[in-house]
Design a protein around this motif. Structure first.
Motif, PDB file in Angstrom:
ATOM      1  N   SER A   1       0.848  -1.193   0.000  1.00 10.50           N
ATOM      2  CA  SER A   1       0.000   0.000   0.000  1.00 10.50           C
ATOM      3  C   SER A   1       0.880   1.238   0.000  1.00 10.50           C
ATOM      4  O   SER A   1       2.094   1.157   0.287  1.00 10.50           O
ATOM      5  CB  SER A   1      -0.899   0.018   1.239  1.00 10.50           C
ATOM      6  OG  SER A   1      -0.110   0.224   2.398  1.00 10.50           O
ATOM      7  N   GLY A   2       0.241   2.381  -0.285  1.00 10.96           N
ATOM      8  CA  GLY A   2       0.947   3.654  -0.227  1.00 10.96           C
ATOM      9  C   GLY A   2       1.378   3.988   1.192  1.00 10.96           C
ATOM     10  O   GLY A   2       2.455   4.547   1.416  1.00 10.96           O
ATOM     11  N   THR A   3       0.532   3.642   2.147  1.00  9.13           N
ATOM     12  CA  THR A   3       0.851   3.900   3.555  1.00  9.13           C
ATOM     13  C   THR A   3       2.157   3.218   3.958  1.00  9.13           C
ATOM     14  O   THR A   3       3.014   3.818   4.607  1.00  9.13           O
ATOM     15  CB  THR A   3      -0.294   3.396   4.458  1.00  9.13           C
ATOM     16  OG1 THR A   3      -1.463   4.170   4.184  1.00  9.13           O
ATOM     17  CG2 THR A   3       0.052   3.524   5.928  1.00  9.13           C
ATOM     18  N   GLU A   4       2.285   1.963   3.567  1.00  4.12           N
ATOM     19  CA  GLU A   4       3.531   1.259   3.906  1.00  4.12           C
ATOM     20  C   GLU A   4       4.732   1.930   3.247  1.00  4.12           C
ATOM     21  O   GLU A   4       5.820   1.976   3.822  1.00  4.12           O
ATOM     22  CB  GLU A   4       3.464  -0.185   3.407  1.00  4.12           C
ATOM     23  CG  GLU A   4       2.613  -1.099   4.230  1.00  4.12           C
ATOM     24  CD  GLU A   4       2.510  -2.454   3.549  1.00  4.12           C
ATOM     25  OE1 GLU A   4       3.541  -3.130   3.395  1.00  4.12           O
ATOM     26  OE2 GLU A   4       1.402  -2.822   3.135  1.00  4.12           O
TER      27      GLU A   4
ATOM     28  N   GLY B   1       2.238   4.326  -5.348  1.00  8.74           N
ATOM     29  CA  GLY B   1       1.083   3.487  -5.027  1.00  8.74           C
ATOM     30  C   GLY B   1       0.050   3.656  -6.119  1.00  8.74           C
ATOM     31  O   GLY B   1       0.369   4.100  -7.218  1.00  8.74           O
ATOM     32  N   LYS B   2      -1.198   3.333  -5.833  1.00  9.50           N
ATOM     33  CA  LYS B   2      -2.320   3.552  -6.744  1.00  9.50           C
ATOM     34  C   LYS B   2      -2.053   3.017  -8.168  1.00  9.50           C
ATOM     35  O   LYS B   2      -2.168   1.819  -8.367  1.00  9.50           O
ATOM     36  CB  LYS B   2      -2.743   5.018  -6.692  1.00  9.50           C
ATOM     37  CG  LYS B   2      -3.209   5.354  -5.248  1.00  9.50           C
ATOM     38  CD  LYS B   2      -3.963   6.628  -5.057  1.00  9.50           C
ATOM     39  CE  LYS B   2      -4.565   6.632  -3.648  1.00  9.50           C
ATOM     40  NZ  LYS B   2      -4.130   7.672  -2.758  1.00  9.50           N
ATOM     41  N   ILE B   3      -1.683   3.846  -9.124  1.00  7.72           N
ATOM     42  CA  ILE B   3      -1.549   3.369 -10.512  1.00  7.72           C
ATOM     43  C   ILE B   3      -0.597   2.175 -10.617  1.00  7.72           C
ATOM     44  O   ILE B   3      -0.806   1.258 -11.422  1.00  7.72           O
ATOM     45  CB  ILE B   3      -1.062   4.507 -11.437  1.00  7.72           C
ATOM     46  CG1 ILE B   3      -2.175   5.550 -11.610  1.00  7.72           C
ATOM     47  CG2 ILE B   3      -0.634   3.969 -12.810  1.00  7.72           C
ATOM     48  CD1 ILE B   3      -1.770   6.763 -12.412  1.00  7.72           C
TER      49      ILE B   3
ATOM     50  N   PHE C   1       9.466  12.732  -2.095  1.00  5.28           N
ATOM     51  CA  PHE C   1       8.209  13.050  -2.772  1.00  5.28           C
ATOM     52  C   PHE C   1       7.253  11.888  -2.564  1.00  5.28           C
ATOM     53  O   PHE C   1       7.593  10.736  -2.863  1.00  5.28           O
ATOM     54  CB  PHE C   1       8.411  13.238  -4.285  1.00  5.28           C
ATOM     55  CG  PHE C   1       8.891  14.613  -4.688  1.00  5.28           C
ATOM     56  CD1 PHE C   1       9.192  15.589  -3.747  1.00  5.28           C
ATOM     57  CD2 PHE C   1       9.037  14.931  -6.040  1.00  5.28           C
ATOM     58  CE1 PHE C   1       9.625  16.853  -4.133  1.00  5.28           C
ATOM     59  CE2 PHE C   1       9.473  16.187  -6.434  1.00  5.28           C
ATOM     60  CZ  PHE C   1       9.768  17.149  -5.488  1.00  5.28           C
ATOM     61  N   ASP C   2       6.073  12.201  -2.045  1.00  3.15           N
ATOM     62  CA  ASP C   2       5.011  11.199  -2.000  1.00  3.15           C
ATOM     63  C   ASP C   2       4.263  11.308  -3.325  1.00  3.15           C
ATOM     64  O   ASP C   2       3.455  12.212  -3.531  1.00  3.15           O
ATOM     65  CB  ASP C   2       4.089  11.466  -0.810  1.00  3.15           C
ATOM     66  CG  ASP C   2       2.932  10.480  -0.744  1.00  3.15           C
ATOM     67  OD1 ASP C   2       2.744   9.722  -1.717  1.00  3.15           O
ATOM     68  OD2 ASP C   2       2.217  10.477   0.270  1.00  3.15           O
ATOM     69  N   GLU C   3       4.571  10.372  -4.212  1.00  3.02           N
ATOM     70  CA  GLU C   3       3.964  10.388  -5.550  1.00  3.02           C
ATOM     71  C   GLU C   3       2.925   9.277  -5.689  1.00  3.02           C
ATOM     72  O   GLU C   3       2.744   8.719  -6.773  1.00  3.02           O
ATOM     73  CB  GLU C   3       5.049  10.254  -6.623  1.00  3.02           C
ATOM     74  CG  GLU C   3       6.023  11.428  -6.637  1.00  3.02           C
ATOM     75  CD  GLU C   3       6.225  11.994  -8.029  1.00  3.02           C
ATOM     76  OE1 GLU C   3       5.228  12.124  -8.769  1.00  3.02           O
ATOM     77  OE2 GLU C   3       7.388  12.284  -8.373  1.00  3.02           O
TER      78      GLU C   3
HETATM   79  C1  PLP Z   1      -3.653   7.329  -1.243  1.00  2.00           C
HETATM   80  C2  PLP Z   1      -2.438   8.004  -0.749  1.00  2.00           C
HETATM   81  C3  PLP Z   1      -1.567   7.415   0.181  1.00  2.00           C
HETATM   82  C4  PLP Z   1      -1.890   6.132   0.890  1.00  2.00           C
HETATM   83  O1  PLP Z   1      -1.966   5.039   0.045  1.00  2.00           O
HETATM   84  P1  PLP Z   1      -2.818   3.747   0.539  1.00  2.00           P
HETATM   85  O2  PLP Z   1      -2.577   2.751  -0.536  1.00  2.00           O
HETATM   86  O3  PLP Z   1      -4.226   4.225   0.658  1.00  2.00           O
HETATM   87  O4  PLP Z   1      -2.244   3.335   1.849  1.00  2.00           O
HETATM   88  C5  PLP Z   1      -0.374   8.051   0.473  1.00  2.00           C
HETATM   89  N1  PLP Z   1      -0.063   9.216  -0.094  1.00  2.00           N
HETATM   90  C6  PLP Z   1      -0.859   9.832  -0.983  1.00  2.00           C
HETATM   91  C7  PLP Z   1      -0.423  11.097  -1.618  1.00  2.00           C
HETATM   92  C8  PLP Z   1      -2.088   9.256  -1.316  1.00  2.00           C
HETATM   93  O5  PLP Z   1      -2.912   9.900  -2.146  1.00  2.00           O
END
Ligand code: PLP
Length: 424
Positions: free
Chosen positions: A113-116, A263-265, A235-237
């Motif tokens: 996940s993005g959180t991790e 994360g995401k994409i 950078f949180d991308e």
């Molecule tokens: C969604 C998001 C996260 C967290 O990602 P998860 O997969 O929901 O844990 C972190 N940073 C940004 C910028 C996000 O939009």
């Protein structure tokens, strides 16, 4: 069962009836719909409604839902088993693609996940520099890890608890929070704490408070100050990666961070995250270095197959010009309608990212975003929804557009935006 009945029962069994807060529609009121099926840019609800989706699973569905190439990649992977717990070829393929596409990515570690990913970036920047203090910005959301749930965006902001209960004060005090786009606060922070700062983490284009566009030179100044004081720039991308350009915001704005969270994409619709960056920093991650990080399902073969397929589609189709055109089209439709109606609407946009603030003033930081009218947004949201357009159920989220939004969908969406603004 219809959505209303499903939600009633869900509320008995899950906090708020959901597995992620913003889905509960508390930011806009009313009951959430349950989705039965998603295809292209459309969601079909359990009530039989078909909606044009402007949330796109909160970003991952850049090619629309259920894309045939991604589905096929998952199917092929499935034939070979769902989890190995050993290295596998798909992980190398993924690492090669990230290394090739993302400017800072000399080495990569996959997460779920993005959180991790952001949590691991924070530990790594502390472990690498031997310093404890980190700097973040108001309204930037970096997932729900303790150190970063301080003045956070997204659901935390929507529900008025940007500072979560359960985060120890002793930990939160190591996080310095600055207003975005404020050069003076940035300079002050570094002159006061410079030698103690492990690093700065930010969304280069904050997209969890609505969209905020960085002022000219702001990102560059952060880069310079980090270099001057030996702090790392992260950078949180998770949103901007593979969305603003194939190399993310760092390619789009030409500022290369030391580390980056993805994360995401990158998961093609399956649960995936990653962090990557300079090799000399990444070499501090276990088993090479002393910063511990691990994951039973990290690099999962189905998730890697979906992600690799998504990144390959990006390489093959380079969708960014088209996505930006679509975003421009919808933004100008909404602005035109607002002007006609005499309503203050701000619709900041960068590449294909955009959001709507019902606000007379330009929005350049979190405090200004919070001055926008939630009531008007909630009305606007429900007017759009009742006409078949699904926007994010919160005044502080952005719109996501996909390659699957056709001209026909866009024209329909634009009409709905106009009529809904007219109606509020
Ligand atoms: C969604 C998001 C996260 C967290 O990602 P998860 O997969 O929901 O844990 C972190 N940073 C940004 C910028 C996000 O939009």
């Amino acid at each position: 069962m219809n959505s209303k009945e499903l939600f009633e029962e869900s509320k008995r069994l899950m906090p708020g009836g959901v597995n992620s807060p913003v889905r509960a529609f508390r930011g806009v009121g009313g009951n959430p719909f349950f989705t039965a099926r998603a295809e292209g840019c459309e969601l079909t609800t359990c009530d039989g409604d078909v909606l044009i989706d402007m949330v796109c699973s909160w970003g991952p569905a850049i090619f629309g839902h259920n894309h045939p190439a991604i589905r096929q990649a998952i199917r092929s992977a499935l034939d070979n088993g769902t989890s190995f717990g050993t290295p596998s070829f798909a992980e190398l393929e993924m690492a090669r693609l990230i290394n090739e596409m993302v400017p800072c990515a000399q080495m990569v570690r996959m997460t779920n996940s993005g959180t991790e990913a952001t949590m691991s970036c924070v530990r790594l920047m502390r472990g690498f520099t031997g310093r404890d203090r980190i700097v973040k910005f108001e309204g930037c959301y970096h997932g729900h890890t303790d150190s970063l749930l301080v003045k956070a965006g997204s659901g935390a902001l929507t529900f008025g608890n940007p500072d979560s209960a359960g985060v120890p004060a002793d930990l939160a005090k190591l996080t310095t929070v600055l207003p975005f786009n404020d050069f003076e606060a940035l300079e002050d922070c570094f002159s006061k704490f410079g030698e103690q700062i492990a690093g700065v983490i930010l969304e280069p284009y904050p997209a969890n408070v609505g969209l905020i566009v960085p002022k000219d030179g702001f990102l560059k100044r952060i880069r310079q100050l980090c270099d001057k004081y030996g702090a790392l720039l992260v950078f949180d991308e998770v949103i901007t990666g593979f969305r603003m350009s194939k190399g993310g915001a760092q390619e789009y704005c030409g500022i290369v961070p030391d580390l980056c969270a993805l994360g995401k994409i990158i998961g093609g619709g399956l649960p995936v995250g990653a962090f990557c960056g300079r090799a000399d920093i990444m070499e501090n991650v276990a088993p090479l270095g002393k910063v511990y990080q691990a994951g039973t399902l990290s690099g999962n073969p189905l998730a890697m197959a979906a992600g690799v397929a998504a990144l390959n589609l990006i390489k093959q189709t380079n969708p960014y010009g088209e996505l930006e055109k679509k975003a421009k089209f919808l933004v100008s439709a909404a602005l035109e309608a607002a002007e006609k109606k005499g309503i203050g609407l701000q619709a900041p946009r960068a590449a294909s990212l955009f959001s709507f603030f019902f606000n007379d003033e330009k929005v350049e930081n979190c405090a200004q975003a919070m001055n926008s009218s939630r009531e008007l947004y909630a009305k606007f949201f429900h007017e759009c929804l009742s006409r078949g357009l699904y926007l994010a159920p919160s005044a502080f989220e952005i719109c996501f557009i996909s390659a699957a939004h056709t001209q026909e969908h866009l024209e329909k969406a634009s009409e709905i935006l106009k009529k809904s603004i007219e109606a509020i």
